[in-house]
Design a protein around this motif. Sequence first.
Motif, PDB file in Angstrom:
ATOM      1  N   LYS A  44       5.146   2.812   3.722  1.00 54.05           N
ATOM      2  CA  LYS A  44       6.629   2.879   3.243  1.00 54.05           C
ATOM      3  C   LYS A  44       6.935   3.903   2.496  1.00 54.05           C
ATOM      4  N   TYR A  45       6.250   4.048   1.288  1.00 53.24           N
ATOM      5  CA  TYR A  45       6.389   5.029   0.186  1.00 53.24           C
ATOM      6  C   TYR A  45       5.676   6.103   0.373  1.00 53.24           C
ATOM      7  N   ASP A  46       4.830   6.480   0.989  1.00 52.69           N
ATOM      8  CA  ASP A  46       3.735   7.527   1.198  1.00 52.69           C
ATOM      9  C   ASP A  46       2.909   7.634  -0.183  1.00 52.69           C
ATOM     10  N   LEU A  47       2.720   6.366  -0.775  1.00 54.63           N
ATOM     11  CA  LEU A  47       1.781   6.600  -1.846  1.00 54.63           C
ATOM     12  C   LEU A  47       0.151   6.354  -1.456  1.00 54.63           C
ATOM     13  N   GLU A  48      -0.563   6.994  -2.476  1.00 53.40           N
ATOM     14  CA  GLU A  48      -2.043   6.853  -1.906  1.00 53.40           C
ATOM     15  C   GLU A  48      -2.723   5.768  -2.976  1.00 53.40           C
ATOM     16  N   PHE A  49      -3.320   4.962  -2.363  1.00 52.27           N
ATOM     17  CA  PHE A  49      -3.865   3.973  -3.141  1.00 52.27           C
ATOM     18  C   PHE A  49      -5.436   3.996  -2.628  1.00 52.27           C
ATOM     19  N   ASP A  50      -6.260   4.287  -3.619  1.00 52.90           N
ATOM     20  CA  ASP A  50      -7.914   3.993  -3.344  1.00 52.90           C
ATOM     21  C   ASP A  50      -8.533   4.058  -4.667  1.00 52.90           C
ATOM     22  N   GLY A  51      -9.621   3.485  -4.791  1.00 55.39           N
ATOM     23  CA  GLY A  51     -10.116   3.321  -6.021  1.00 55.39           C
ATOM     24  C   GLY A  51     -10.211   1.983  -6.729  1.00 55.39           C
ATOM     25  N   TYR A  52     -10.310   1.901  -8.031  1.00 57.75           N
ATOM     26  CA  TYR A  52     -10.481   0.639  -8.563  1.00 57.75           C
ATOM     27  C   TYR A  52      -8.988   0.595  -9.358  1.00 57.75           C
ATOM     28  N   TYR A  53      -8.492  -0.667  -9.207  1.00 58.10           N
ATOM     29  CA  TYR A  53      -6.989  -1.079  -9.829  1.00 58.10           C
ATOM     30  C   TYR A  53      -7.327  -2.534 -10.803  1.00 58.10           C
ATOM     31  N   GLU A  54      -6.541  -2.402 -11.900  1.00 58.22           N
ATOM     32  CA  GLU A  54      -6.214  -3.644 -12.836  1.00 58.22           C
ATOM     33  C   GLU A  54      -5.105  -4.033 -12.462  1.00 58.22           C
ATOM     34  N   MET A  55      -5.023  -5.362 -12.008  1.00 61.68           N
ATOM     35  CA  MET A  55      -3.566  -5.881 -11.571  1.00 61.68           C
ATOM     36  C   MET A  55      -3.149  -7.041 -12.435  1.00 61.68           C
ATOM     37  N   THR A  56      -2.214  -7.098 -13.113  1.00 61.80           N
ATOM     38  CA  THR A  56      -1.705  -7.949 -13.918  1.00 61.80           C
ATOM     39  C   THR A  56      -0.695  -8.773 -13.263  1.00 61.80           C
ATOM     40  N   LEU A  57      -0.541  -9.924 -12.967  1.00 61.77           N
ATOM     41  CA  LEU A  57       0.504 -10.859 -12.307  1.00 61.77           C
ATOM     42  C   LEU A  57       1.163 -11.495 -13.255  1.00 61.77           C
ATOM     43  N   TYR A  58       2.350 -11.533 -13.506  1.00 66.75           N
ATOM     44  CA  TYR A  58       3.224 -12.204 -14.599  1.00 66.75           C
ATOM     45  C   TYR A  58       4.045 -13.183 -13.437  1.00 66.75           C
ATOM     46  N   LEU A  59       3.740 -14.278 -13.388  1.00 62.97           N
ATOM     47  CA  LEU A  59       4.387 -15.540 -12.772  1.00 62.97           C
ATOM     48  C   LEU A  59       5.313 -16.255 -13.283  1.00 62.97           C
ATOM     49  N   ASP A  60       6.702 -16.408 -12.670  1.00 63.05           N
ATOM     50  CA  ASP A  60       7.678 -17.146 -13.332  1.00 63.05           C
ATOM     51  C   ASP A  60       8.311 -18.064 -12.238  1.00 63.05           C
ATOM     52  N   MET A  61       8.379 -19.454 -12.336  1.00 61.16           N
ATOM     53  CA  MET A  61       8.775 -20.191 -11.353  1.00 61.16           C
ATOM     54  C   MET A  61      10.226 -19.948 -10.936  1.00 61.16           C
ATOM     55  N   ASN A  62      11.018 -19.409 -11.575  1.00 63.64           N
ATOM     56  CA  ASN A  62      12.287 -19.066 -11.062  1.00 63.64           C
ATOM     57  C   ASN A  62      12.615 -17.620 -10.410  1.00 63.64           C
ATOM     58  N   TYR A  63      11.989 -16.510 -11.143  1.00 62.62           N
ATOM     59  CA  TYR A  63      12.016 -15.269 -10.417  1.00 62.62           C
ATOM     60  C   TYR A  63      11.295 -15.062  -9.267  1.00 62.62           C
ATOM     61  N   GLY A  64      10.049 -14.998  -9.681  1.00 65.93           N
ATOM     62  CA  GLY A  64       8.844 -14.776  -8.675  1.00 65.93           C
ATOM     63  C   GLY A  64       7.893 -14.345  -9.467  1.00 65.93           C
ATOM     64  N   VAL A  65       7.416 -12.951  -9.307  1.00 63.35           N
ATOM     65  CA  VAL A  65       6.300 -12.360  -9.681  1.00 63.35           C
ATOM     66  C   VAL A  65       6.791 -11.041  -9.996  1.00 63.35           C
ATOM     67  N   ILE A  66       5.818 -10.542 -11.427  1.00 63.39           N
ATOM     68  CA  ILE A  66       6.077  -9.231 -11.536  1.00 63.39           C
ATOM     69  C   ILE A  66       4.469  -8.640 -11.658  1.00 63.39           C
ATOM     70  N   ILE A  67       4.271  -7.473 -10.983  1.00 66.26           N
ATOM     71  CA  ILE A  67       2.886  -7.119 -10.896  1.00 66.26           C
ATOM     72  C   ILE A  67       2.577  -5.698 -11.431  1.00 66.26           C
ATOM     73  N   GLU A  68       1.875  -5.415 -12.510  1.00 67.38           N
ATOM     74  CA  GLU A  68       1.629  -4.432 -13.188  1.00 67.38           C
ATOM     75  C   GLU A  68       0.275  -3.799 -12.380  1.00 67.38           C
ATOM     76  N   VAL A  69       0.277  -2.587 -11.861  1.00 68.87           N
ATOM     77  CA  VAL A  69      -0.694  -2.026 -11.198  1.00 68.87           C
ATOM     78  C   VAL A  69      -1.233  -0.658 -12.026  1.00 68.87           C
ATOM     79  N   LYS A  70      -2.324  -0.805 -12.668  1.00 71.57           N
ATOM     80  CA  LYS A  70      -2.823   0.429 -13.021  1.00 71.57           C
ATOM     81  C   LYS A  70      -4.332   0.730 -12.608  1.00 71.57           C
ATOM     82  N   LYS A  71      -4.332   2.083 -12.098  1.00 70.18           N
ATOM     83  CA  LYS A  71      -5.627   2.715 -11.447  1.00 70.18           C
ATOM     84  C   LYS A  71      -6.516   2.785 -12.655  1.00 70.18           C
ATOM     85  N   GLU A  72      -7.665   2.364 -12.701  1.00 68.31           N
ATOM     86  CA  GLU A  72      -8.751   2.888 -13.687  1.00 68.31           C
ATOM     87  C   GLU A  72      -9.571   3.961 -13.263  1.00 68.31           C
TER      88      GLU A  72
END
Length: 158
Positions: A44-72
């Motif tokens: 959709k956004y013409d982004l490139e993903f390959d390699g190793y990623y650290e993903m931290t998912l912050y979960l809240d019962m009301n909102y949903g989830v916020i995902i921090e994606v950082k390429k290592e």
Amino acid sequence: MKLVTVDDMLILFLNRVYIQSLDFSDKESVQKYMKQLLSKLRNKYDLEFDGYYEMTLYLDMNYGVIIEVKKEELEYLDYFSNQIEMNTKVIEGSFLYEVSNFDENFMEKFWVYKLKDKIYLRAKDNISNIEMGIILESAKIIYGDLADKIIRKAKVLR
């Protein structure tokens, strides 16, 4: 879904509609979902993903989830070429909503905190999507360690 880039990190905001069928206690299903999500973002956004990623998912019962994606950046440059590998960490907690003004009609459903000159809301119980939308129109979402720090230091008004 909202997509924000901060420095070298990609932050995804997914409301609970996107994740209602996902079991966050099953690491394999979470990683499968994340790979599908990254594939959709790639297309959709013409982004490139390959390699190793650290993903931290912050979960809240009301909102949903916020995902921090950082390429290592690994020393083995071509080891993960054309594929995605990841380490996922799920953190459950409550999100805060920094507001400048708020509707008194919703106050029975939120704890109200004040720290310095800022006001924060935290949901007491489940709130509807419409109520969440009204709050999010004028709020900034605070999550993770910063939210915990504010809860510890702030004065509870209501």
